[in-house]
Design a protein around this motif. Structure first.
Motif, PDB file in Angstrom:
ATOM      1  N   ILE A   1       0.847  -1.176   0.000  1.00  0.00           N
ATOM      2  CA  ILE A   1       0.000   0.000   0.000  1.00  0.00           C
ATOM      3  C   ILE A   1       0.891   1.236   0.000  1.00  0.00           C
ATOM      4  O   ILE A   1       2.017   1.187   0.474  1.00  0.00           O
ATOM      5  N   ASP A   2       0.376   2.306  -0.548  1.00  0.00           N
ATOM      6  CA  ASP A   2       1.130   3.554  -0.561  1.00  0.00           C
ATOM      7  C   ASP A   2       0.663   4.396   0.617  1.00  0.00           C
ATOM      8  O   ASP A   2      -0.143   5.312   0.481  1.00  0.00           O
ATOM      9  N   VAL A  71      -9.535   6.961   1.899  1.00  0.00           N
ATOM     10  CA  VAL A  71      -8.936   6.972   0.554  1.00  0.00           C
ATOM     11  C   VAL A  71      -8.046   5.753   0.295  1.00  0.00           C
ATOM     12  O   VAL A  71      -7.318   5.710  -0.697  1.00  0.00           O
ATOM     13  N   PHE A  72      -8.114   4.765   1.160  1.00  0.00           N
ATOM     14  CA  PHE A  72      -7.236   3.597   1.088  1.00  0.00           C
ATOM     15  C   PHE A  72      -7.272   2.969  -0.304  1.00  0.00           C
ATOM     16  O   PHE A  72      -8.334   2.800  -0.885  1.00  0.00           O
ATOM     17  N   LYS A  73      -6.090   2.615  -0.805  1.00  0.00           N
ATOM     18  CA  LYS A  73      -6.019   1.831  -2.037  1.00  0.00           C
ATOM     19  C   LYS A  73      -4.701   1.074  -2.059  1.00  0.00           C
ATOM     20  O   LYS A  73      -3.730   1.469  -1.423  1.00  0.00           O
ATOM     21  N   GLU A  74      -4.718  -0.013  -2.793  1.00  0.00           N
ATOM     22  CA  GLU A  74      -3.508  -0.813  -2.961  1.00  0.00           C
ATOM     23  C   GLU A  74      -2.572  -0.133  -3.955  1.00  0.00           C
ATOM     24  O   GLU A  74      -3.005   0.703  -4.745  1.00  0.00           O
ATOM     25  N   VAL A  75      -1.309  -0.515  -3.917  1.00  0.00           N
ATOM     26  CA  VAL A  75      -0.407  -0.147  -4.999  1.00  0.00           C
ATOM     27  C   VAL A  75      -0.944  -0.866  -6.231  1.00  0.00           C
ATOM     28  O   VAL A  75      -1.271  -2.060  -6.171  1.00  0.00           O
ATOM     29  N   ALA A  76      -1.072  -0.151  -7.320  1.00  0.00           N
ATOM     30  CA  ALA A  76      -1.693  -0.694  -8.536  1.00  0.00           C
ATOM     31  C   ALA A  76      -1.118  -2.069  -8.879  1.00  0.00           C
ATOM     32  O   ALA A  76       0.093  -2.238  -8.987  1.00  0.00           O
ATOM     33  N   GLY A  77      -2.000  -3.038  -9.006  1.00  0.00           N
ATOM     34  CA  GLY A  77      -1.624  -4.380  -9.423  1.00  0.00           C
ATOM     35  C   GLY A  77      -1.194  -5.313  -8.317  1.00  0.00           C
ATOM     36  O   GLY A  77      -0.896  -6.482  -8.584  1.00  0.00           O
ATOM     37  N   PHE A  78      -1.164  -4.838  -7.061  1.00  0.00           N
ATOM     38  CA  PHE A  78      -0.652  -5.677  -5.988  1.00  0.00           C
ATOM     39  C   PHE A  78      -1.440  -6.970  -5.822  1.00  0.00           C
ATOM     40  O   PHE A  78      -0.866  -8.049  -5.748  1.00  0.00           O
ATOM     41  N   ALA A  80      -3.408  -8.593  -7.825  1.00  0.00           N
ATOM     42  CA  ALA A  80      -3.237  -9.497  -8.972  1.00  0.00           C
ATOM     43  C   ALA A  80      -1.864 -10.165  -8.911  1.00  0.00           C
ATOM     44  O   ALA A  80      -1.739 -11.372  -9.167  1.00  0.00           O
ATOM     45  N   PHE A  81      -0.834  -9.395  -8.562  1.00  0.00           N
ATOM     46  CA  PHE A  81       0.510  -9.948  -8.439  1.00  0.00           C
ATOM     47  C   PHE A  81       0.557 -11.016  -7.349  1.00  0.00           C
ATOM     48  O   PHE A  81       1.100 -12.109  -7.547  1.00  0.00           O
ATOM     49  N   ALA A  82      -0.031 -10.712  -6.187  1.00  0.00           N
ATOM     50  CA  ALA A  82      -0.032 -11.670  -5.073  1.00  0.00           C
ATOM     51  C   ALA A  82      -0.787 -12.938  -5.455  1.00  0.00           C
ATOM     52  O   ALA A  82      -0.346 -14.045  -5.141  1.00  0.00           O
ATOM     53  N   ALA A  83      -1.900 -12.793  -6.150  1.00  0.00           N
ATOM     54  CA  ALA A  83      -2.681 -13.964  -6.574  1.00  0.00           C
ATOM     55  C   ALA A  83      -1.881 -14.816  -7.553  1.00  0.00           C
ATOM     56  O   ALA A  83      -1.887 -16.055  -7.471  1.00  0.00           O
ATOM     57  N   GLN A  84      -1.178 -14.179  -8.465  1.00  0.00           N
ATOM     58  CA  GLN A  84      -0.364 -14.930  -9.429  1.00  0.00           C
ATOM     59  C   GLN A  84       0.791 -15.639  -8.717  1.00  0.00           C
ATOM     60  O   GLN A  84       1.089 -16.801  -9.015  1.00  0.00           O
ATOM     61  N   ALA A  85       1.427 -14.966  -7.781  1.00  0.00           N
ATOM     62  CA  ALA A  85       2.518 -15.602  -7.023  1.00  0.00           C
ATOM     63  C   ALA A  85       1.998 -16.815  -6.275  1.00  0.00           C
ATOM     64  O   ALA A  85       2.609 -17.891  -6.299  1.00  0.00           O
ATOM     65  N   ARG A  86       0.859 -16.669  -5.618  1.00  0.00           N
ATOM     66  CA  ARG A  86       0.272 -17.779  -4.868  1.00  0.00           C
ATOM     67  C   ARG A  86      -0.102 -18.929  -5.814  1.00  0.00           C
ATOM     68  O   ARG A  86       0.117 -20.091  -5.484  1.00  0.00           O
ATOM     69  N   SER A  87      -0.634 -18.600  -6.993  1.00  0.00           N
ATOM     70  CA  SER A  87      -1.029 -19.654  -7.934  1.00  0.00           C
ATOM     71  C   SER A  87       0.173 -20.457  -8.424  1.00  0.00           C
ATOM     72  O   SER A  87       0.021 -21.594  -8.857  1.00  0.00           O
ATOM     73  N   ARG A  88       1.347 -19.874  -8.323  1.00  0.00           N
ATOM     74  CA  ARG A  88       2.586 -20.566  -8.706  1.00  0.00           C
ATOM     75  C   ARG A  88       3.233 -21.289  -7.531  1.00  0.00           C
ATOM     76  O   ARG A  88       4.343 -21.798  -7.641  1.00  0.00           O
ATOM     77  N   GLY A  89       2.547 -21.299  -6.397  1.00  0.00           N
ATOM     78  CA  GLY A  89       3.043 -22.022  -5.233  1.00  0.00           C
ATOM     79  C   GLY A  89       4.032 -21.255  -4.389  1.00  0.00           C
ATOM     80  O   GLY A  89       4.671 -21.842  -3.508  1.00  0.00           O
ATOM     81  N   LEU A  90       4.182 -19.972  -4.633  1.00  0.00           N
ATOM     82  CA  LEU A  90       5.112 -19.179  -3.844  1.00  0.00           C
ATOM     83  C   LEU A  90       4.478 -18.787  -2.515  1.00  0.00           C
ATOM     84  O   LEU A  90       3.277 -18.545  -2.434  1.00  0.00           O
ATOM     85  N   LYS A  91       5.300 -18.733  -1.490  1.00  0.00           N
ATOM     86  CA  LYS A  91       4.839 -18.302  -0.183  1.00  0.00           C
ATOM     87  C   LYS A  91       4.931 -16.782  -0.108  1.00  0.00           C
ATOM     88  O   LYS A  91       5.839 -16.183  -0.682  1.00  0.00           O
ATOM     89  N   MET A 107      -4.801  -5.230   5.992  1.00  0.00           N
ATOM     90  CA  MET A 107      -5.377  -6.484   5.485  1.00  0.00           C
ATOM     91  C   MET A 107      -6.895  -6.367   5.335  1.00  0.00           C
ATOM     92  O   MET A 107      -7.467  -6.893   4.373  1.00  0.00           O
ATOM     93  N   GLY A 108      -7.546  -5.681   6.264  1.00  0.00           N
ATOM     94  CA  GLY A 108      -8.987  -5.498   6.174  1.00  0.00           C
ATOM     95  C   GLY A 108      -9.393  -4.684   4.961  1.00  0.00           C
ATOM     96  O   GLY A 108     -10.368  -5.003   4.281  1.00  0.00           O
ATOM     97  N   HIS A 109      -8.623  -3.643   4.662  1.00  0.00           N
ATOM     98  CA  HIS A 109      -8.929  -2.812   3.506  1.00  0.00           C
ATOM     99  C   HIS A 109      -8.529  -3.477   2.186  1.00  0.00           C
ATOM    100  O   HIS A 109      -9.178  -3.259   1.168  1.00  0.00           O
ATOM    101  N   LEU A 110      -7.459  -4.249   2.206  1.00  0.00           N
ATOM    102  CA  LEU A 110      -7.063  -4.955   0.976  1.00  0.00           C
ATOM    103  C   LEU A 110      -8.084  -6.022   0.604  1.00  0.00           C
ATOM    104  O   LEU A 110      -8.273  -6.303  -0.569  1.00  0.00           O
TER     105      LEU A 110
END
Length: 174
Positions: A1-2, A71-78, A80-91, A107-110
């Motif tokens: 997050i920024d 005004v909470f927001k994630e860093v753009a693409g975070f 999606a990136f985390a989901a892709q990493a997890r789908s590849r078996g990364l911790k 975590m609640g806002h994400l």
């Protein structure tokens, strides 16, 4: 997050409420990535015990969460990136100087479908960055060698902590 713009604003408000005059850029350079207790010691110019610093940390962090929540927001693409990493078996682990309240806030806002495997915070007794302790604990809890970790970090002290831990680092330039 920024979150740094909101940490900056919360430091200004905290100091205003307490009648403190501070060189904010200097304070941020000395504290970004460090634990709340360490930050309060820097602000007040002397070492502070946790018992003395934690109520002040709590006050400052409540201000931060109040400012950032609308005004909470994630860093753009975070996510999606985390989901892709997890789908590849990364911790995925979190190693932050933030306390359990700020971790829960983020975590609640994400609202991620899967939370990180491990979360290590600055209120767990580890030295803040640039000390590598928080990152090394995250790697230990993940059962991953430090050399096999990649740290995504937005603070210079965090980049240095990753280097000292023997981890690779990617600088997030928000």
């Amino acid at each position: 997050i920024d979150s740094m713009p909101y940490h900056t604003q919360s430091w200004l408000e905290f100091c205003k409420r307490r009648g403190l005059i501070v060189d904010l850029q200097d304070l941020l350079q000395r504290t970004t990535g460090r634990t709340g207790t360490e930050c309060m010691g820097e602000l007040f110019g002397r070492p502070m015990t946790a018992a003395e610093a934690l109520p002040l940390v709590h006050e400052k962090e409540v201000i931060y969460r109040e400012l950032f929540a609308p005004v909470f927001k994630e860093v753009a693409g975070f996510k999606a990136f985390a989901a892709q990493a997890r789908s590849r078996g990364l911790k995925i682990g979190v190693g932050t100087a933030g306390d359990k309240h700020n971790i829960a806030f983020a975590m609640g806002h994400l609202n991620m479908p899967h939370t990180p495997d491990v979360m290590v915070g600055g209120d767990q007794g580890f030295a803040g960055k640039p000390d590598p302790a928080i990152f090394l604990e995250a790697a230990r809890a993940l059962s991953v060698r430090a050399a096999d970790c990649i740290v995504f970090e937005d603070a210079p002290f965090g980049i240095e902590a990753a280097r000292r831990a023997g981890m690779r680092a990617v600088a997030i330039c928000t």
